[in-house]
Design a protein around this motif. Structure first.
Motif, PDB file in Angstrom:
ATOM      1  N   ALA A 303     -71.849 -20.901 -26.775  1.00 44.82           N
ATOM      2  CA  ALA A 303     -73.327 -20.970 -26.665  1.00 44.82           C
ATOM      3  C   ALA A 303     -73.569 -20.665 -25.089  1.00 44.82           C
ATOM      4  CB  ALA A 303     -73.828 -22.470 -26.671  1.00 44.82           C
ATOM      5  N   GLN A 304     -74.852 -20.426 -24.814  1.00 45.43           N
ATOM      6  CA  GLN A 304     -75.483 -19.892 -23.552  1.00 45.43           C
ATOM      7  C   GLN A 304     -76.751 -20.542 -23.495  1.00 45.43           C
ATOM      8  OE1 GLN A 304     -74.706 -16.059 -21.241  1.00 45.43           O
ATOM      9  NE2 GLN A 304     -76.597 -15.683 -22.453  1.00 45.43           N
ATOM     10  N   VAL A 305     -76.862 -20.973 -22.167  1.00 43.47           N
ATOM     11  CA  VAL A 305     -78.328 -21.429 -21.967  1.00 43.47           C
ATOM     12  C   VAL A 305     -79.014 -20.345 -21.037  1.00 43.47           C
ATOM     13  CG1 VAL A 305     -79.992 -23.001 -20.923  1.00 43.47           C
ATOM     14  CG2 VAL A 305     -78.111 -23.618 -22.347  1.00 43.47           C
ATOM     15  N   THR A 306     -80.301 -19.700 -21.208  1.00 44.99           N
ATOM     16  CA  THR A 306     -80.726 -18.552 -20.330  1.00 44.99           C
ATOM     17  C   THR A 306     -82.089 -19.013 -19.856  1.00 44.99           C
ATOM     18  OG1 THR A 306     -79.557 -16.950 -21.657  1.00 44.99           O
ATOM     19  CG2 THR A 306     -81.616 -16.296 -19.965  1.00 44.99           C
ATOM     20  N   LEU A 307     -82.614 -18.842 -18.647  1.00 48.44           N
ATOM     21  CA  LEU A 307     -83.995 -19.127 -18.103  1.00 48.44           C
ATOM     22  C   LEU A 307     -84.599 -17.957 -17.859  1.00 48.44           C
ATOM     23  CD1 LEU A 307     -86.298 -20.957 -17.079  1.00 48.44           C
ATOM     24  CD2 LEU A 307     -85.104 -20.714 -14.704  1.00 48.44           C
ATOM     25  N   ARG A 308     -85.662 -17.537 -18.768  1.00 56.33           N
ATOM     26  CA  ARG A 308     -86.136 -16.167 -18.797  1.00 56.33           C
ATOM     27  C   ARG A 308     -87.279 -16.428 -17.672  1.00 56.33           C
ATOM     28  NH1 ARG A 308     -82.940 -12.740 -21.161  1.00 56.33           N
ATOM     29  NH2 ARG A 308     -82.368 -13.358 -23.413  1.00 56.33           N
ATOM     30  N   ASP A 309     -87.052 -15.519 -16.533  1.00 54.12           N
ATOM     31  CA  ASP A 309     -87.994 -15.594 -15.454  1.00 54.12           C
ATOM     32  C   ASP A 309     -88.436 -14.213 -15.124  1.00 54.12           C
ATOM     33  OD1 ASP A 309     -89.334 -17.583 -13.341  1.00 54.12           O
ATOM     34  OD2 ASP A 309     -88.226 -16.025 -12.081  1.00 54.12           O
ATOM     35  N   ALA A 310     -89.540 -14.230 -14.538  1.00 53.00           N
ATOM     36  CA  ALA A 310     -90.122 -12.600 -13.951  1.00 53.00           C
ATOM     37  C   ALA A 310     -88.971 -12.065 -12.790  1.00 53.00           C
ATOM     38  CB  ALA A 310     -91.541 -12.816 -13.432  1.00 53.00           C
ATOM     39  N   GLY A 311     -88.611 -13.152 -12.233  1.00 50.15           N
ATOM     40  CA  GLY A 311     -87.687 -12.677 -10.988  1.00 50.15           C
ATOM     41  C   GLY A 311     -86.255 -12.185 -11.334  1.00 50.15           C
ATOM     42  N   GLY A 312     -85.978 -12.658 -12.808  1.00 50.96           N
ATOM     43  CA  GLY A 312     -84.638 -12.219 -13.079  1.00 50.96           C
ATOM     44  C   GLY A 312     -83.935 -13.233 -14.119  1.00 50.96           C
ATOM     45  N   ASP A 313     -83.333 -13.100 -14.951  1.00 51.50           N
ATOM     46  CA  ASP A 313     -82.827 -14.021 -16.043  1.00 51.50           C
ATOM     47  C   ASP A 313     -81.884 -14.860 -15.458  1.00 51.50           C
ATOM     48  OD1 ASP A 313     -84.523 -13.237 -17.896  1.00 51.50           O
ATOM     49  OD2 ASP A 313     -83.255 -11.987 -18.863  1.00 51.50           O
ATOM     50  N   VAL A 314     -81.489 -16.198 -15.449  1.00 54.02           N
ATOM     51  CA  VAL A 314     -80.559 -16.801 -15.128  1.00 54.02           C
ATOM     52  C   VAL A 314     -79.730 -17.612 -16.157  1.00 54.02           C
ATOM     53  CG1 VAL A 314     -79.922 -18.525 -13.470  1.00 54.02           C
ATOM     54  CG2 VAL A 314     -81.854 -17.506 -13.017  1.00 54.02           C
ATOM     55  N   HIS A 315     -78.422 -17.440 -16.103  1.00 56.26           N
ATOM     56  CA  HIS A 315     -77.595 -17.911 -17.358  1.00 56.26           C
ATOM     57  C   HIS A 315     -76.642 -19.055 -17.007  1.00 56.26           C
ATOM     58  CE1 HIS A 315     -78.784 -14.216 -19.180  1.00 56.26           C
ATOM     59  NE2 HIS A 315     -78.102 -13.508 -18.176  1.00 56.26           N
ATOM     60  N   TRP A 316     -76.287 -19.954 -17.852  1.00 51.80           N
ATOM     61  CA  TRP A 316     -75.342 -21.006 -17.720  1.00 51.80           C
ATOM     62  C   TRP A 316     -74.780 -21.086 -18.758  1.00 51.80           C
ATOM     63  CZ3 TRP A 316     -80.469 -21.513 -16.402  1.00 51.80           C
ATOM     64  CH2 TRP A 316     -80.737 -21.953 -14.998  1.00 51.80           C
ATOM     65  N   PRO A 317     -73.158 -21.342 -18.835  1.00 51.13           N
ATOM     66  CA  PRO A 317     -72.420 -21.201 -19.924  1.00 51.13           C
ATOM     67  C   PRO A 317     -72.747 -22.653 -20.481  1.00 51.13           C
ATOM     68  CG  PRO A 317     -70.959 -21.375 -18.009  1.00 51.13           C
ATOM     69  CD  PRO A 317     -72.520 -20.919 -17.547  1.00 51.13           C
ATOM     70  N   ALA A 318     -72.779 -22.688 -21.872  1.00 45.53           N
ATOM     71  CA  ALA A 318     -72.823 -24.055 -22.630  1.00 45.53           C
ATOM     72  C   ALA A 318     -71.910 -24.328 -23.755  1.00 45.53           C
ATOM     73  CB  ALA A 318     -74.192 -23.978 -23.115  1.00 45.53           C
ATOM     74  N   GLU A 319     -71.858 -25.401 -24.001  1.00 47.29           N
ATOM     75  CA  GLU A 319     -71.053 -25.871 -25.401  1.00 47.29           C
ATOM     76  C   GLU A 319     -72.105 -26.404 -26.514  1.00 47.29           C
ATOM     77  OE1 GLU A 319     -68.442 -28.667 -24.495  1.00 47.29           O
ATOM     78  OE2 GLU A 319     -67.228 -28.861 -26.162  1.00 47.29           O
TER      79      GLU A 319
END
Length: 460
Positions: A303-319
Motif C-alpha cells: 500500500a501507499q498513501v499519497t497527498l495530492r498537492d499543487a506543489g507536488g505529490d508526497v508519498h508515504w509507504p503504508a501497510e
C-alpha cells in the motif's frame, strides 16, 4: 419624314454585334465534334497524422485506489481519577503541542492523598506491633504452660503417693482429699494456660486481616496519590486541553486529549470490482480465525498513501492493516484500513508536510505482479475495439479485455505485442483510411509506469 429616314440604319448595326458571338459558338461546336466525355479520376484523401505506440508487454501490478482522511492509530484521553485543585501544569500544555512520552502534564493537589498514605502506614505499623506482641505473648504462655504441666505432674505423683500411704494407714483420708483438691486446682491452671494458647491463632488471624486491610488502604492511597500526576503515556500531539492552573477538577472529568504520532491510519473506500481484480489469484484465507497482523503478506498486497498537492505529490509507504467490518451497498465499496509508520518523520518545510490528522489523501493498493501481460492505454479503447495501423492504413480490431484499470487495460486476445496502436482521437474512423504514424514515447512510458506499479503513475 426626315426623322423616319434617320432611324432606318440603326437595326443593321445591332446585327453586326451578334456576328462575332455566333462565329465563336460555331467554332466551338466544330472543335468538340467527335470528342469523347471528360476523364473522371477518384482523388484519395491525404493521410492523417496520428500518434501511435508499439503495444508492449509488462509484468502488470494491479492497482486499486481510494480516498480517505488521516487519523491517529491511538487516541488517549486523560480523565481525572481523583478530585482536587490543579497546582501545576506543563508550560506547553496547549492544543497542538508535540510532547515526548512520560511528560508530566499537570499535578492535582496531593495533600489529602499524602495524609491518607501516612494514616495507612501508621495503621500498618500498629498492627505489626500487635502481631509482634502476640508472638511474645505466645512464647510466655507456652513457657507458663510448661511450668504448670510440670506442677501438674508433681501433684499427680503426690496424690498417688498419699494413696499408697493411706492404704498402709500412715496418712489420714483428709490429707488425701486435700491433695486431690490441689491436683484439680493444678489441672485448672494448666487448662487456663492452654485456653489462652488456643485463642492466639484466632487473634493472630484477626490482626493479620487488619494488616491486609490497612495494606490495601495504603495501596489505594498510594494509587490515588500517583493519580494526582497526569503523564503522557506515549509521544503525542495534544488535540484538546480542558484544564487550567488552579482549576478544581472532579473525578471523571476529561482533562486532555492527545493523538499518538508514531503511527497513523487511513480508512479508504475501494470499489468492490477493483478489489476483486486486485485479489485475483490470492491464496485462500480463513477470516473466521483471523490472519492477525499478516493480512498484507497473505494477500500479497502493498500500500501507499499519497497527498495530492499543487506543489507536488508526497508519498508515504503504508501497510494494509485490516478490512472494514461492513460493505457499502449504495456505492458498492469496501473499506480498507492502511497504517503508516512515523507519519511525522522526514518533514521538509514547504515541501514535505507531516501526515497530520484530517488530511484528505489517496490510498493505493498494489497486488501481486502478473507476468508478461499485453497492455494498452485505456483511452485507446473504443468499446471493445482498438485502432491499429497496418501498412499505413487504419485497421479496426475487435479485442477481448481481461482486466480494466483506470489508466490501462489488459488485453487477452485480438492484438499482439509490437503492433502499432493509435492513441490519438480519430474521428471519423473508417477502416482502411490512410494514416501517417507519429510515435509517442511519452504515452508508452506512462503506460508502462502505470501498469508496473509506479509510485505515482502519471495520467494517461
Amino acid at each position: 419624314m426626315p426623322s423616319h429616314a434617320a432611324s432606318v440604319p440603326r437595326h443593321p448595326r445591332k446585327w453586326l454585334f451578334l456576328l462575332p458571338v455566333l462565329a465563336a459558338i460555331g467554332i466551338a461546336v466544330l472543335l468538340n465534334r467527335g470528342a469523347g466525355p471528360p476523364d473522371q479520376r477518384e482523388t484519395e484523401p491525404p493521410a492523417r497524422v496520428v500518434r501511435v505506440i508499439e503495444i508492449p508487454t509488462a509484468d502488470v501490478v494491479p492497482r486499486a485506489t481510494g480516498y480517505g482522511r488521516v487519523r491517529p492509530e491511538r487516541v488517549w484521553e486523560a480523565v481525572a481519577e481523583v478530585t482536587g485543585r490543579v497546582v501545576e501544569t506543563h508550560p506547553r500544555l496547549r492544543k497542538g503541542a508535540l510532547l515526548p512520552a512520560d511528560t508530566l502534564l499537570l499535578r492535582i493537589d496531593p495533600t489529602e492523598y499524602e495524609l491518607r498514605v501516612s494514616q495507612a502506614e501508621a495503621d500498618i505499623l500498629s498492627t505489626r506491633a500487635q502481631l509482634s506482641e502476640m508472638e511474645a505473648k505466645e512464647a510466655n504462655i507456652r513457657a507458663s504452660l510448661a511450668i504448670e504441666e510440670e506442677s501438674l505432674a508433681l501433684r499427680t505423683a503426690e496424690v498417688e503417693r498419699k494413696q499408697r500411704l493411706l492404704d498402709k494407714g500412715t496418712v489420714s483420708a483428709s490429707e488425701l482429699e486435700q491433695e486431690k483438691r490441689n491436683l484439680l486446682a493444678q489441672r485448672q491452671a494448666v487448662q487456663a494456660q492452654q485456653s489462652q494458647l488456643n485463642l492466639l491463632p484466632a487473634e493472630r488471624e484477626l490482626l493479620q486481616a487488619q494488616l491486609a486491610r490497612y495494606e490495601a488502604q495504603l495501596a489505594d492511597a498510594r494509587l490515588d496519590l500517583a493519580r494526582t500526576e497526569v503523564q503522557l503515556p506515549f509521544r503525542a500531539r495534544l488535540s484538546e486541553v480542558n484544564v487550567e492552573q488552579a482549576q478544581y477538577v472532579r473525578e471523571g472529568q476529561v482533562l486532555i486529549k492527545a493523538d499518538a504520532i508514531d503511527r497513523a491510519e487511513v480508512e479508504a473506500q475501494i470499489p468492490i470490482a477493483r478489489m476483486r481484480a486486485l485479489l485475483q489469484g490470492a491464496d485462500p484465507i480463513d477470516f473466521s480465525v483471523g490472519p492477525g497482523g499478516e493480512l498484507a503478506s497473505q494477500l500479497g498486497i502493498r500500500a501507499q498513501v499519497t497527498l495530492r498537492d499543487a506543489g507536488g505529490d508526497v508519498h508515504w509507504p503504508a501497510e494494509l492493516a485490516r478490512l472494514s467490518d461492513t460493505l457499502d451497498p449504495e456505492t458498492r465499496t469496501v473499506g480498507v484500513i492502511v497504517s503508516v509508520d512515523n507519519p511525522y518523520a522526514d518533514v521538509v518545510p514547504g515541501e514535505r508536510p507531516p501526515l497530520v490528522k484530517g488530511l484528505f489523501v489517496e490510498v493505493a493498493l498494489f497486488g501481486a505482479p502478473r507476468p508478461q501481460q499485453v497492455i494498452v492505454p485505456r483511452q485507446a479503447l473504443h468499446g471493445e475495439r482498438l485502432y491499429l495501423i497496418d501498412e499505413g492504413r487504419l485497421s479496426i480490431r475487435d479485442v477481448t479485455v481481461k482486466t480494466l484499470q483506470p489508466e490501462y487495460a489488459i488485453v487477452a486476445a485480438g492484438v499482439s505485442a509490437g503492433e502499432r496502436l493509435v492513441v490519438s482521437d480519430l474521428f471519423p474512423a473508417i477502416d482502411g483510411m490512410p494514416l501517417q504514424a507519429e510515435p509517442d514515447p511519452d504515452v508508452r512510458a506512462r503506460l508502462l509506469a502505470a501498469a508496473t506499479g509506479s509510485p505515482s503513475p502519471p495520467e494517461l
